[in-house]
Write a protein that holds these residues in place. Structure first.
Motif, short mmCIF file in Angstrom:
data_model
loop_
_atom_site.label_atom_id
_atom_site.label_comp_id
_atom_site.label_asym_id
_atom_site.label_seq_id
_atom_site.Cartn_x
_atom_site.Cartn_y
_atom_site.Cartn_z
N PRO A 12 13.59 -12.00 7.29
CA PRO A 12 12.77 -11.36 8.26
C PRO A 12 11.24 -11.49 8.39
O PRO A 12 10.64 -11.80 7.32
CB PRO A 12 13.07 -9.88 7.87
N PRO A 13 10.53 -11.39 9.54
CA PRO A 13 9.33 -11.64 9.63
C PRO A 13 8.46 -10.43 8.75
O PRO A 13 9.03 -9.39 8.22
CB PRO A 13 8.99 -11.01 11.08
N LEU A 14 7.44 -10.80 8.25
CA LEU A 14 6.45 -10.15 7.69
C LEU A 14 6.04 -8.93 8.37
O LEU A 14 5.34 -9.20 9.66
CB LEU A 14 5.09 -10.82 7.06
N ARG A 15 6.02 -7.70 7.84
CA ARG A 15 5.55 -6.55 8.86
C ARG A 15 4.13 -5.99 8.63
O ARG A 15 3.62 -5.95 7.45
CB ARG A 15 6.40 -5.55 8.33
N ILE A 16 3.34 -6.05 9.50
CA ILE A 16 1.84 -5.98 9.41
C ILE A 16 1.40 -4.73 10.05
O ILE A 16 1.94 -4.30 11.25
CB ILE A 16 0.90 -7.21 9.86
N VAL A 17 0.38 -3.78 9.59
CA VAL A 17 -0.43 -2.82 10.18
C VAL A 17 -1.46 -3.33 10.32
O VAL A 17 -2.39 -3.71 9.42
CB VAL A 17 0.03 -1.33 9.43
N PRO A 57 1.46 -1.62 0.12
CA PRO A 57 1.41 -3.07 0.54
C PRO A 57 0.18 -3.81 0.18
O PRO A 57 -0.57 -3.40 -0.40
CB PRO A 57 1.31 -2.63 2.21
N ARG A 58 0.23 -4.96 0.49
CA ARG A 58 -0.98 -5.75 0.20
C ARG A 58 -1.92 -5.47 1.28
O ARG A 58 -1.68 -5.68 2.41
CB ARG A 58 -0.67 -7.40 0.20
N ILE A 59 -3.31 -5.18 0.96
CA ILE A 59 -4.27 -4.76 1.85
C ILE A 59 -5.42 -5.59 1.84
O ILE A 59 -5.96 -6.16 0.71
CB ILE A 59 -4.74 -3.54 1.39
N VAL A 60 -5.77 -6.25 2.74
CA VAL A 60 -6.81 -7.03 3.11
C VAL A 60 -7.89 -6.34 3.82
O VAL A 60 -7.41 -6.11 5.16
CB VAL A 60 -6.56 -8.27 3.85
N GLU A 116 -0.47 0.25 14.60
CA GLU A 116 -1.92 0.13 14.76
C GLU A 116 -2.49 1.63 14.38
O GLU A 116 -1.91 2.60 14.65
CB GLU A 116 -2.31 -0.01 16.21
N ALA A 117 -3.69 1.57 13.46
CA ALA A 117 -4.47 2.77 13.42
C ALA A 117 -5.87 2.47 13.89
O ALA A 117 -6.44 1.74 13.71
CB ALA A 117 -4.39 3.12 11.94
N ALA A 118 -6.49 3.62 14.28
CA ALA A 118 -7.90 3.50 14.94
C ALA A 118 -8.83 4.12 13.73
O ALA A 118 -9.97 3.84 14.06
CB ALA A 118 -8.08 4.48 16.05
N ASP A 119 -8.40 4.59 12.60
CA ASP A 119 -9.10 4.98 11.60
C ASP A 119 -8.48 5.10 10.24
O ASP A 119 -7.14 5.09 10.34
CB ASP A 119 -10.17 6.15 11.76
N VAL A 164 -1.41 -4.99 5.27
CA VAL A 164 -2.31 -4.05 5.91
C VAL A 164 -3.63 -4.76 6.15
O VAL A 164 -4.20 -5.33 5.24
CB VAL A 164 -2.75 -2.74 5.58
N LEU A 165 -4.31 -4.99 7.42
CA LEU A 165 -5.39 -5.64 7.66
C LEU A 165 -6.28 -4.41 7.83
O LEU A 165 -6.04 -3.78 8.93
CB LEU A 165 -5.56 -6.50 8.74
N MET A 166 -7.17 -4.12 7.02
CA MET A 166 -7.99 -2.81 7.11
C MET A 166 -9.56 -3.06 7.26
O MET A 166 -10.16 -3.51 6.33
CB MET A 166 -7.71 -2.05 5.91
N ASP A 167 -10.03 -2.60 8.38
CA ASP A 167 -11.54 -2.44 8.73
C ASP A 167 -12.16 -1.87 7.52
O ASP A 167 -11.75 -0.76 7.28
CB ASP A 167 -11.68 -2.14 10.07
N VAL A 168 -13.20 -2.27 7.26
CA VAL A 168 -13.70 -1.60 5.97
C VAL A 168 -14.73 -0.41 6.29
O VAL A 168 -14.92 0.30 5.75
CB VAL A 168 -14.72 -2.57 4.95
N ARG A 169 -15.26 -0.48 7.60
CA ARG A 169 -16.22 0.46 8.06
C ARG A 169 -15.39 1.18 9.22
O ARG A 169 -15.39 0.66 10.37
CB ARG A 169 -17.51 -0.01 8.38
N MET A 170 -14.73 2.36 9.29
CA MET A 170 -14.37 2.97 10.23
C MET A 170 -14.69 4.53 10.19
O MET A 170 -14.91 4.87 8.96
CB MET A 170 -12.69 3.10 10.04
N PRO A 171 -14.65 5.40 11.24
CA PRO A 171 -14.97 6.94 11.16
C PRO A 171 -13.57 7.40 10.51
O PRO A 171 -12.79 6.90 10.33
CB PRO A 171 -15.11 7.08 12.63
N ALA A 172 -14.20 8.86 10.32
CA ALA A 172 -13.20 9.71 9.55
C ALA A 172 -12.94 9.38 8.02
O ALA A 172 -13.66 9.94 7.29
CB ALA A 172 -12.01 10.00 10.39
N ILE A 173 -12.02 8.48 8.00
CA ILE A 173 -11.80 8.06 6.64
C ILE A 173 -12.17 6.52 6.55
O ILE A 173 -11.36 5.73 7.54
CB ILE A 173 -10.34 8.12 6.00
N ASP A 174 -13.06 5.72 5.88
CA ASP A 174 -13.19 4.45 5.83
C ASP A 174 -12.19 3.65 5.16
O ASP A 174 -11.22 4.29 4.54
CB ASP A 174 -14.63 4.04 5.28
#
Length: 223
Positions: free
Chosen positions: A7-12, A84-87, A39-42, A58-68
């Protein structure tokens, strides 16, 4: 009888810029083995989304509002039995936030200017359990937190065998198990055993955590 494809790798994707999320989705979903499932906005959105979807990466932006991205990474790692593996994704290599995210449990980081092939390769790499380690950047970040002078090293340093110490130094240069096997002249399984021992003795979840421990524990001194 034909074998079925895995199955494909599942990404957020977690990023406060919609255009960035859209660009990432387009790049990733062009590959048959990758699927963006949310997808998540923060960070406040990302944490419950990741818990409910249980993605592989998970591809996680390091700088986000509310909770970084740092706090979101901490919460995900602390509250999921199999996180999950978080980058983390950042604009600058020397972003101090990246170091904190790696300490929180992220397995590596990507620059926002990374090429599509680098992005795709990174997702596949971390999904199979490897760390996305950029040696020069991690050294620059970690060495700034390393003790100066000749202070006492962490207790685990003295528990490393000579071969384990050598393996940890090679891990800090970013070598893969296969590359270390060739460098040391031993079999891949032997290297895997030494890496596992290093992770256990340093109390690390993965190779990136072990490199950070090596600097903070005084095993590798400030440059």
């Amino acid at each position: 009888m034909t074998s079925q494809s895995p199955p494909p790798l599942r990404i957020v994707l977690a990023d406060d810029e919609r255009m960035v999320r859209t660009a990432l989705r387009v790049i990733l979903e062009a590959e048959p083995d990758l699927e963006v499932v949310g997808e998540a906005a923060d960070g406040a959105e990302a944490v419950p989304l990741v818990r409910s979807l249980a993605p592989d990466v998970v591809l996680m932006d390091v700088r986000m509002p509310a909770i970084d991205g740092i706090r979101a990474t901490e919460q995900i790692i602390a509250t999921m039995a199999e996180p999950p593996r978080i980058v983390v994704v950042t604009t600058f290599e020397n972003d101090a936030y990246v170091y904190d995210a790696l300490r929180a449990g992220a397995c590596g980081f990507l620059l926002k200017r990374a090429r599509p092939d680098e992005l795709i390769g990174a997702v596949r790499l971390v999904a199979r359990g490897d760390s996305l380690l950029f040696p020069a950047a991690v050294r620059a970040l970690a060495s700034s937190h390393a003790p100066g002078g000749r202070g006492p090293a962490a207790p685990w340093v003295t528990r490393l065998t000579e071969r384990e110490a050598g393996v940890l130094r090679l891990m800090a240069t970013g070598l893969s198990n296969h590359e270390m096997s060739e460098r040391l002249g031993v079999g891949p399984q032997t290297v895997k055993t030494h890496v596992a021992a290093v992770l256990s003795k340093t109390g690390s979840r993965d190779r990136t955590q072990a490199v950070i421990a090596a600097y903070e524990g005084g095993f590798m001194k400030k440059d």
